[in-house]
Scaffold this active site. Structure first.
Site, PDB file in Angstrom:
ATOM      1  N   HIS A  76      37.324  59.902  48.921  1.00 47.77           N
ATOM      2  CA  HIS A  76      36.688  59.950  50.243  1.00 47.77           C
ATOM      3  C   HIS A  76      35.408  60.764  50.209  1.00 47.77           C
ATOM      4  O   HIS A  76      35.300  61.766  49.496  1.00 47.77           O
ATOM      5  CB  HIS A  76      37.644  60.433  51.337  1.00 47.77           C
ATOM      6  CG  HIS A  76      38.187  61.811  51.169  1.00 47.77           C
ATOM      7  ND1 HIS A  76      37.506  62.940  51.572  1.00 47.77           N
ATOM      8  CD2 HIS A  76      39.369  62.261  50.676  1.00 47.77           C
ATOM      9  CE1 HIS A  76      38.242  64.020  51.344  1.00 47.77           C
ATOM     10  NE2 HIS A  76      39.374  63.641  50.783  1.00 47.77           N
ATOM     11  N   ASP A  78      33.818  62.397  52.812  1.00 50.38           N
ATOM     12  CA  ASP A  78      33.657  63.548  53.703  1.00 50.38           C
ATOM     13  C   ASP A  78      34.341  64.794  53.163  1.00 50.38           C
ATOM     14  O   ASP A  78      35.227  64.720  52.307  1.00 50.38           O
ATOM     15  CB  ASP A  78      34.190  63.221  55.094  1.00 50.38           C
ATOM     16  CG  ASP A  78      35.671  62.865  55.091  1.00 50.38           C
ATOM     17  OD1 ASP A  78      36.097  62.108  54.192  1.00 50.38           O
ATOM     18  OD2 ASP A  78      36.410  63.330  55.985  1.00 50.38           O
ATOM     19  N   GLU A 145      38.052  60.653  55.981  1.00 51.87           N
ATOM     20  CA  GLU A 145      39.470  60.809  55.637  1.00 51.87           C
ATOM     21  C   GLU A 145      40.047  62.054  56.280  1.00 51.87           C
ATOM     22  O   GLU A 145      41.189  62.058  56.755  1.00 51.87           O
ATOM     23  CB  GLU A 145      39.612  60.885  54.116  1.00 51.87           C
ATOM     24  CG  GLU A 145      41.059  60.920  53.625  1.00 51.87           C
ATOM     25  CD  GLU A 145      41.591  62.336  53.381  1.00 51.87           C
ATOM     26  OE1 GLU A 145      42.784  62.470  53.036  1.00 51.87           O
ATOM     27  OE2 GLU A 145      40.832  63.317  53.564  1.00 51.87           O
ATOM     28  N   GLU A 146      39.270  63.122  56.318  1.00 54.52           N
ATOM     29  CA  GLU A 146      39.793  64.410  56.749  1.00 54.52           C
ATOM     30  C   GLU A 146      40.088  64.483  58.245  1.00 54.52           C
ATOM     31  O   GLU A 146      40.854  65.339  58.680  1.00 54.52           O
ATOM     32  CB  GLU A 146      38.804  65.527  56.367  1.00 54.52           C
ATOM     33  CG  GLU A 146      38.533  65.654  54.864  1.00 54.52           C
ATOM     34  CD  GLU A 146      39.701  66.220  54.082  1.00 54.52           C
ATOM     35  OE1 GLU A 146      40.801  66.351  54.649  1.00 54.52           O
ATOM     36  OE2 GLU A 146      39.511  66.528  52.899  1.00 54.52           O
ATOM     37  N   ASP A 169      42.264  61.751  44.445  1.00 52.21           N
ATOM     38  CA  ASP A 169      42.312  62.793  45.476  1.00 52.21           C
ATOM     39  C   ASP A 169      43.530  63.700  45.321  1.00 52.21           C
ATOM     40  O   ASP A 169      44.059  64.222  46.299  1.00 52.21           O
ATOM     41  CB  ASP A 169      42.318  62.137  46.862  1.00 52.21           C
ATOM     42  CG  ASP A 169      42.052  63.129  47.984  1.00 52.21           C
ATOM     43  OD1 ASP A 169      41.559  64.229  47.703  1.00 52.21           O
ATOM     44  OD2 ASP A 169      42.343  62.794  49.150  1.00 52.21           O
ATOM     45  N   HIS A 457      40.172  73.086  52.100  1.00 53.10           N
ATOM     46  CA  HIS A 457      40.098  73.246  53.554  1.00 53.10           C
ATOM     47  C   HIS A 457      39.897  74.702  53.960  1.00 53.10           C
ATOM     48  O   HIS A 457      40.058  75.045  55.132  1.00 53.10           O
ATOM     49  CB  HIS A 457      41.338  72.674  54.263  1.00 53.10           C
ATOM     50  CG  HIS A 457      41.578  71.225  54.001  1.00 53.10           C
ATOM     51  ND1 HIS A 457      42.597  70.519  54.622  1.00 53.10           N
ATOM     52  CD2 HIS A 457      40.956  70.329  53.212  1.00 53.10           C
ATOM     53  CE1 HIS A 457      42.589  69.271  54.195  1.00 53.10           C
ATOM     54  NE2 HIS A 457      41.590  69.139  53.334  1.00 53.10           N
TER      55      HIS A 457
END
Length: 486
Positions: A76, A78, A145-146, A169, A457
């Site tokens: 992904h 983002d 995706e996030e 991922d 994150h």
């Protein structure tokens, strides 16, 4: 402090370094989309942006490999935009500042974006390399995706042609993920008419920060403090002991990140200001003691500010505090057949309260559809009982392991031949796009893997340098060994 583009394998780190210069927070992908389209044009592979805002690339087979099954490489675009409280970084305009600390690539006060930027960099490395041996390759660089897996959810069902999906991922080198949890967003909202602040009341801004936060799938079971859940303990007592009134509440900013900071604005009678400040000091001690050995560097403090003219009505305030207190946060239970893995959890991710409206956002996860329904009902009940409107969106099912997967068997043998040890074959509690893509392309044989990343994150996100050469070697050898079409 040497530049990361000088690390090995150069092809991945050079492309990742270029990617760090392109702003790509979730919801703001125009620059990275154009970056990838320009890259594809430069290296001479087909590329386009699809109707779901994904970037698709296609590279033909190398000579003699035309009869191999088609592989889809997927990652992904983002990244999660989290930063330290003192950072002035603007994720929509500023490049990520990386640095090397021993065996780790780190950043200065922000998320690194190795999740999933190293996967994108690996795709770029495959696309540009003219020496690799491989069959036909498709690359799917998914959007947002996030924040809801929107690129995967809206992926056209007749666009891709692959037989095999290699998702890049996963965040532990040497681990192959063959199943993942499903998830769903839960949002509670309520509007109301503001109340006038009592004449003579003073306003205090209370800040909780310095918590670890973390990935709400990968680290939900580590007992870390949720800033919203800790703040509500204090606010309830401030209301009870100091006649405090709530004017504002802002905690967390991403559904899939454990909130590491929270700010509330309270008003109190002038005579109670000192008592409130003493209560803040008491609760700093309580929280620090409760999370001793888990959280370090907790900051909890009060500041005098100008008194707002309006605040949350008292009855609404009490209901919202009840809702936040009652909302489940953390692990519900582990997978009965795999007690070491989380089955069901929820993350009380975002609380935004002003004098006229309130919004509470939760991300629930489970590898069991019935238990996912259970946690949705649990959280929804907490919200609806206090009059909030409850909505759900972004629902995706879990990815169930395929015990007869040819790719799992093949890649396990490849890994053992390369490195002399068996890879770990595992399911994970984090949500992967594999389940959504599989629902649209049920013929796919899927494995997820990647280099080692820690604390995604969070501003502590870091990538393990020695894991990247092994990841690249494993990926390229797997592409070379893809089976012939049946």
């Amino acid at each position: 402090m040497s530049e990361i583009k000088n690390l090995q394998p150069e092809c991945i780190w050079r492309n990742f370094d270029a990617l760090t210069q392109v702003p790509r927070p979730s919801g703001h992908l125009e620059k990275v989309q154009q970056f990838l389209l320009d890259f594809a044009k430069k290296v001479g592979v087909e590329a386009f942006k699809d109707s779901a805002n994904n970037i698709v690339m296609r590279k033909p087979a190398s000579p003699g490999m035309e009869n191999r099954k088609t592989v889809m490489l997927q990652a992904h675009m983002d990244m999660v935009p989290q930063k330290t409280p003192d950072s002035t970084h603007n994720f929509e305009t500023d490049p990520i500042q990386t640095w090397i600390d021993g065996e780790w690539v780190k950043t200065k006060g922000t998320t690194l974006g190795a999740d999933n930027g190293l996967g994108i960099a690996a795709i770029m490395a495959v696309m540009e390399d003219k020496t690799l041996k491989h069959g036909p390759i498709e690359a799917l660089c998914t959007a947002d995706e996030e924040t809801g897996m929107y690129g995967a959810n809206d992926l056209p069902a007749n666009q891709m042609t692959a037989d095999i999906l290699l998702n890049l991922d996963t965040e532990d080198e040497g681990e192959m993920i063959v199943g993942s949890a499903g998830g769903i967003n839960i949002t509670g909202t309520i509007g109301y008419k503001s109340a006038d602040t009592e004449a003579g009341d003073k306003a205090i801004k209370v800040t909780l920060k310095g918590l670890k936060g973390g990935h709400s799938g990968l680290e939900i079971n580590e007992g870390r403090a949720n800033a919203n859940k800790q703040m509500v303990r204090f606010v309830r007592e401030a209301i009870s002991q100091c006649d405090a009134r709530l004017a504002e509440w802002h905690g967390g900013n991403m559904r899939n990140a454990i909130p590491n900071s929270c700010i509330v604005i309270l008003t109190v009678p002038a005579d109670n200001v000192e008592a409130l400040k003493e209560l803040v000091e008491d609760w700093k001690v309580y929280i620090s003691e409760d999370y001793y050995g888990i959280e370090e560097g907790i900051e909890f403090f009060a500041e005098d500010i100008d008194t707002p003219k309006t605040e949350v009505p008292a009855e609404i305030q009490d209901n919202l505090v009840d809702a936040i207190y009652a909302c489940h946060d953390g692990v519900i239970r582990m997978i009965p057949s795999i007690p070491s893995k989380v089955e069901t959890s929820s993350n009380l991710a975002i609380v935004d309260i002003t004098d006229t409206k309130a919004e509470i956002k939760v991300l629930a996860r489970s590898s069991s559809e019935s238990m996912k329904d259970y946690i949705v009902t649990t959280v929804s009940s907490a919200f609806s009982m206090v009059g909030m409107k409850v909505e759900t969106d972004g629902d995706y099912t879990g990815w169930n392991p395929n015990p007869n997967s040819p790719m799992v068997a093949l890649m396990s043998n490849i890994y053992k031949d390369l490195f002399g040890t068996e890879p770990t074959v595992q399911v994970c509690h984090a949500g992967l796009e594999c389940s959504i893509i599989l629902s649209k392309y049920p013929q796919l044989d899927i494995v997820s893997f990647g280099p080692t990343i820690r604390s995604p994150h969070t501003p502590g996100e870091r990538a393990h340098i020695p894991s990247v050469p092994k990841f690249w070697q494993f990926l390229t050898k797997t592409l070379e060994e893809i089976p012939v079409k049946g």
